[in-house]
Every structure is written in C-alpha cells, then in structure tokens.
Write a protein that holds these residues in place. Structure first.
Motif, mmCIF file in Angstrom:
data_model
loop_
_atom_site.group_PDB
_atom_site.id
_atom_site.type_symbol
_atom_site.label_atom_id
_atom_site.label_comp_id
_atom_site.label_asym_id
_atom_site.label_seq_id
_atom_site.Cartn_x
_atom_site.Cartn_y
_atom_site.Cartn_z
ATOM 1 N N GLY A 154 17.202 -0.066 3.271
ATOM 2 C CA GLY A 154 16.113 -0.305 3.953
ATOM 3 C C GLY A 154 15.821 0.648 5.019
ATOM 4 O O GLY A 154 14.860 0.872 5.545
ATOM 5 N N ALA A 155 16.901 1.684 5.059
ATOM 6 C CA ALA A 155 16.672 2.836 6.342
ATOM 7 C C ALA A 155 15.554 3.704 5.484
ATOM 8 O O ALA A 155 14.747 4.220 6.635
ATOM 9 N N ALA A 156 15.440 3.940 4.339
ATOM 10 C CA ALA A 156 14.219 4.743 3.890
ATOM 11 C C ALA A 156 12.960 4.087 4.310
ATOM 12 O O ALA A 156 11.896 4.757 4.610
ATOM 13 N N VAL A 157 12.953 2.838 4.240
ATOM 14 C CA VAL A 157 11.859 2.037 4.582
ATOM 15 C C VAL A 157 11.311 2.168 6.069
ATOM 16 O O VAL A 157 10.279 2.247 6.438
ATOM 17 N N LEU A 158 12.332 1.915 6.809
ATOM 18 C CA LEU A 158 12.128 1.931 8.453
ATOM 19 C C LEU A 158 11.747 3.606 8.857
ATOM 20 O O LEU A 158 10.695 3.514 9.569
ATOM 21 N N ALA A 159 12.249 4.408 8.372
ATOM 22 C CA ALA A 159 11.917 5.930 8.636
ATOM 23 C C ALA A 159 10.722 6.178 8.099
ATOM 24 O O ALA A 159 9.744 6.925 8.611
ATOM 25 N N ALA A 160 10.331 5.811 6.743
ATOM 26 C CA ALA A 160 9.194 5.972 5.955
ATOM 27 C C ALA A 160 7.896 5.245 6.790
ATOM 28 O O ALA A 160 6.663 6.071 7.036
ATOM 29 N N THR A 161 8.076 4.294 7.321
ATOM 30 C CA THR A 161 7.004 3.414 7.921
ATOM 31 C C THR A 161 6.845 4.093 9.511
ATOM 32 O O THR A 161 5.537 4.065 9.813
ATOM 33 N N ALA A 162 7.674 4.501 10.123
ATOM 34 C CA ALA A 162 7.627 5.017 11.341
ATOM 35 C C ALA A 162 6.858 6.442 11.118
ATOM 36 O O ALA A 162 5.958 6.759 11.946
ATOM 37 N N ALA A 163 7.087 7.024 10.115
ATOM 38 C CA ALA A 163 6.352 8.380 9.798
ATOM 39 C C ALA A 163 5.036 8.146 9.710
ATOM 40 O O ALA A 163 4.014 8.874 10.314
ATOM 41 N N LEU A 164 4.616 7.215 8.761
ATOM 42 C CA LEU A 164 3.041 6.977 8.819
ATOM 43 C C LEU A 164 2.409 6.449 9.981
ATOM 44 O O LEU A 164 1.381 6.855 10.490
ATOM 45 N N ARG A 165 3.246 5.549 10.804
ATOM 46 C CA ARG A 165 2.618 5.092 11.823
ATOM 47 C C ARG A 165 2.523 6.312 13.063
ATOM 48 O O ARG A 165 1.673 6.098 14.026
ATOM 49 N N ALA A 166 3.396 7.261 12.927
ATOM 50 C CA ALA A 166 3.065 8.176 13.866
ATOM 51 C C ALA A 166 1.715 9.307 13.535
ATOM 52 O O ALA A 166 1.589 10.181 14.150
ATOM 53 N N GLY A 167 1.228 9.016 12.298
ATOM 54 C CA GLY A 167 0.232 9.939 11.883
ATOM 55 C C GLY A 167 0.088 10.567 10.693
ATOM 56 O O GLY A 167 -0.854 11.041 10.321
ATOM 57 N N ALA A 168 1.093 10.570 10.114
ATOM 58 C CA ALA A 168 1.239 11.633 9.113
ATOM 59 C C ALA A 168 0.482 10.915 7.682
ATOM 60 O O ALA A 168 0.156 9.599 7.971
ATOM 61 N N GLY A 169 -0.145 11.889 6.929
ATOM 62 C CA GLY A 169 -1.208 10.958 6.122
ATOM 63 C C GLY A 169 -0.660 10.897 4.559
ATOM 64 O O GLY A 169 -1.166 10.153 3.758
ATOM 65 N N LYS A 170 0.561 11.638 4.183
ATOM 66 C CA LYS A 170 0.938 11.665 2.845
ATOM 67 C C LYS A 170 2.768 11.366 2.940
ATOM 68 O O LYS A 170 3.377 12.342 3.471
ATOM 69 N N LEU A 171 3.171 10.598 2.185
ATOM 70 C CA LEU A 171 4.309 10.418 2.164
ATOM 71 C C LEU A 171 5.005 10.498 0.623
ATOM 72 O O LEU A 171 4.789 9.771 -0.194
ATOM 73 N N VAL A 172 6.223 11.060 0.791
ATOM 74 C CA VAL A 172 7.068 10.872 -0.552
ATOM 75 C C VAL A 172 8.605 10.447 0.157
ATOM 76 O O VAL A 172 9.141 10.984 1.141
ATOM 77 N N ILE A 173 9.069 9.482 -0.564
ATOM 78 C CA ILE A 173 10.582 9.128 -0.535
ATOM 79 C C ILE A 173 11.391 9.704 -1.537
ATOM 80 O O ILE A 173 11.097 9.266 -2.556
ATOM 81 N N ALA A 174 12.475 10.168 -1.289
ATOM 82 C CA ALA A 174 13.577 10.443 -2.157
ATOM 83 C C ALA A 174 14.665 9.772 -2.104
ATOM 84 O O ALA A 174 15.263 9.758 -0.910
ATOM 85 N N THR A 175 15.184 8.880 -2.934
ATOM 86 C CA THR A 175 16.281 7.852 -2.739
ATOM 87 C C THR A 175 17.010 7.598 -3.922
ATOM 88 O O THR A 175 16.576 8.168 -5.042
ATOM 89 N N ALA A 176 18.420 7.034 -3.666
ATOM 90 C CA ALA A 176 18.995 6.752 -4.879
ATOM 91 C C ALA A 176 18.227 5.962 -5.775
ATOM 92 O O ALA A 176 17.594 4.962 -5.813
ATOM 93 N N ALA A 177 18.537 6.325 -7.279
ATOM 94 C CA ALA A 177 17.888 5.772 -8.517
ATOM 95 C C ALA A 177 17.773 4.383 -8.480
ATOM 96 O O ALA A 177 17.030 3.564 -8.664
ATOM 97 N N SER A 178 19.033 3.750 -8.089
ATOM 98 C CA SER A 178 19.286 2.360 -8.150
ATOM 99 C C SER A 178 18.332 1.379 -7.366
ATOM 100 O O SER A 178 18.227 0.177 -7.487
#
Length: 311
Positions: free
Chosen positions: A56-80
């Motif tokens: 969930g940490a990836a989701v929290l950080a990524a959501t905040a980045a988009l809410r701050a106004g970034a337009g394009k998002l890539v998440i790199a995370t553990a395959a599982s």
C-alpha cells in the motif's frame, strides 16, 4: 523532460529560519503547466516503492504525486504485488521488478530501472521497501545514470547516504527523528532537542535538501538556508503518512518545482490536509489514505489572498 522557470525562494536568509505559511507560499508560486499541456507536459514521475509486506505504500505515494498535479505516473514495485498495485492504481503504468526472497529488489532489477528514470522528471524511491543492499545500490545506480533527475529518498532508501554521502544532483530527504538517529548515530532525543542544527549539518554533509519531520518540521538546504513549519497535526503521526508526504514532494518536483520549494509546499500541504481531516473527523483516527484528496483544493489556498481554509 518538462522545463519550467524556477522562482527564487522568499525569505532566504541564512541567519534565521523562515516560517512556512500561506503568506510565504503565495510569494513562491508553483510552476504551472500551459493551458494546452498534455499529461507529459504536467510532469512525469517514477515511484519505486512497495513490497509484499507493505504494497500500500506505493499506492499512497503515487496517489499523492498525482494529487499534487503530476500528469504521468510510473510505479516500479515487487513483481509479486505489481498486479494488485496496478488494480488499486489504474492511473499508473506498473513495472514488475524481480525480487529477493525478502521482497526486496534484486541487483539485476536495479539496472533495469535505469532506462525508466531517464524518461521522467522526478523519482521517489523507498516507501514500503525492505532494507537491503539492493535498495542502496539502486539509488547509486540511478543517480550515476541520470544525475540531473530530482530524487526523493524516503524510508529505507535513505540508507544509501552514510555509504555515499554525496549522491549529486537534486536530492530531497524526508526523515523523522527516529530515521535520522538511525542514519547518523545520534540519539533520537538529541535530534529532537536541536532539530534545526542537525538538519543544517546533514543537509550540508549529504548535499541534499532535508525535511526533518516532527512537531515542528525543519527544512534545510545544503548552503545553510532554513525553513520551519510549526503547525503540524498529531493525527499525522499514523501509518502511511510519510508515504503521502514523499509522494507530494515527488509530484511537485515533477511539475517543475525545485527541491526547496517542493519540500516547503509539500510539508505545508501535508499539515493542512491533516488539519482538514481533524476538523472533519476528529484529531485522531483519520487515515493516511484520506489526506491526498484534500490536496487539489489546498493548492489554491495561498493564491486566494491568504483566505481562511474552508474546512
């Protein structure tokens, strides 16, 4: 990469800390995309985060980045956990990276991310990632390959600092006193007692802009400038809150803010989001996942003639 003009910070004296509030931020407006900008023109961010234990940490950080106004998002995370994170975050492109038996990234995977960071305007590394040599190695490899990309190091990613104290390039750090004690060997109580001095010293030692989080948050630049945010909210001391802050910083960097401005705005937005939730739900018990939804409205507050925040 997106390019925006950078405004010099107000109140940049080295003699005393500048207090962060709406009035200060009104004099330090964030870069704004053109009216016809596409999503890449609003800023492209990479979030390297999450593990089987804390996806969930990836989701929290990524959501905040988009809410701050970034337009394009890539998440790199553990395959599982990549598929689950992709479902939870449908706005993102998700890169599944090979992992160790402990859920950390492998050294081979670290090399594979070098290409990804070359295509973005900012990156956040660390939320929810387990401790391990590969995480520190990832930071070094990405900085070596793309020294101009602003990086936010959070949580275990900051372990790269003692071994490589000058990673070069724009670097934002977001430790709380406990993490600072781990990184420096100082007692947590000593850091809390003189947070400003510790922030200034290690910002210079690590060539980074550092937000030392606490009841008052101190932001120090490598050249000795200091900002202070005094109105933290105790409800923010909750699981996932730091992941949200790291994502906010990254999102603002992707928009074109410099590191000092991104940290000043992000800490203020984070604190105000906590106050909004405290007013709405009560001072304790609101969740980190509820903070990001407050951000788009709060971004407008400093420009609105320092108007009171409509809770």
């Amino acid at each position: 990469m997106t390019s925006f003009p950078v405004l010099l910070p107000p109140c940049a004296s080295r003699d005393a800390a500048c207090v962060i509030n709406a009035a200060l931020l009104a004099q330090w407006p964030l870069p704004q995309p053109a009216a016809d900008a596409d999503k890449a023109g609003r800023g492209h961010i990479l979030i390297v985060a999450g593990s089987p234990e804390t996806p969930g940490a990836a989701v929290l950080a990524a959501t905040a980045a988009l809410r701050a106004g970034a337009g394009k998002l890539v998440i790199a995370t553990a395959a599982s956990v990549a598929t689950a994170i992709g479902i939870a975050m449908p706005e993102a492109r998700v890169i599944a990276i090979p992992e160790t038996s402990r859920g950390g990234i492998t050294l081979h995977a670290a090399k594979s991310l070098q290409q990804a960071i070359g295509m973005v305007d900012a990156a956040v590394i660390g939320p929810g990632m387990p401790k391990g040599v590969a995480t520190s190695h990832l930071v070094a490899l990405l900085r070596e390959a793309w020294p101009v990309v602003p990086l936010v190091l959070d949580a275990t990613a900051m372990d790269a600092l003692p071994a490589q104290p000058d990673l070069g390039g724009p670097l934002a750090l977001t430790p709380h006193a406990g993490e600072m004690a781990h990184l420096t060997g100082h007692a947590k109580a000593d850091i809390e007692h003189d947070a400003a001095s510790h922030a200034l010293h290690y910002a210079n030692a690590w060539s980074a802009t550092l937000a030392l989080k606490g009841g008052s948050t101190h932001i120090a630049s490598p050249d000795g400038r200091l900002w202070r945010l005094d109105d933290g909210d105790v409800g923010l001391a909750t699981s996932g809150s730091g992941d949200v802050l790291a994502g906010l910083v990254g999102g603002l960097l992707a928009r074109g803010a410099d590191v000092e401005q991104a940290l000043a705005w992000a800490t203020w937005l984070h604190g105000q989001a906590g106050k909004c939730q405290a007013q709405r739900q009560g001072p304790l018990g609101y969740l980190a996942r509820e903070l990001a939804a407050e951000i788009p409205r709060l971004l407008q507050v400093p420009a609105e003639s320092h108007a009171a925040i409509p809770y």
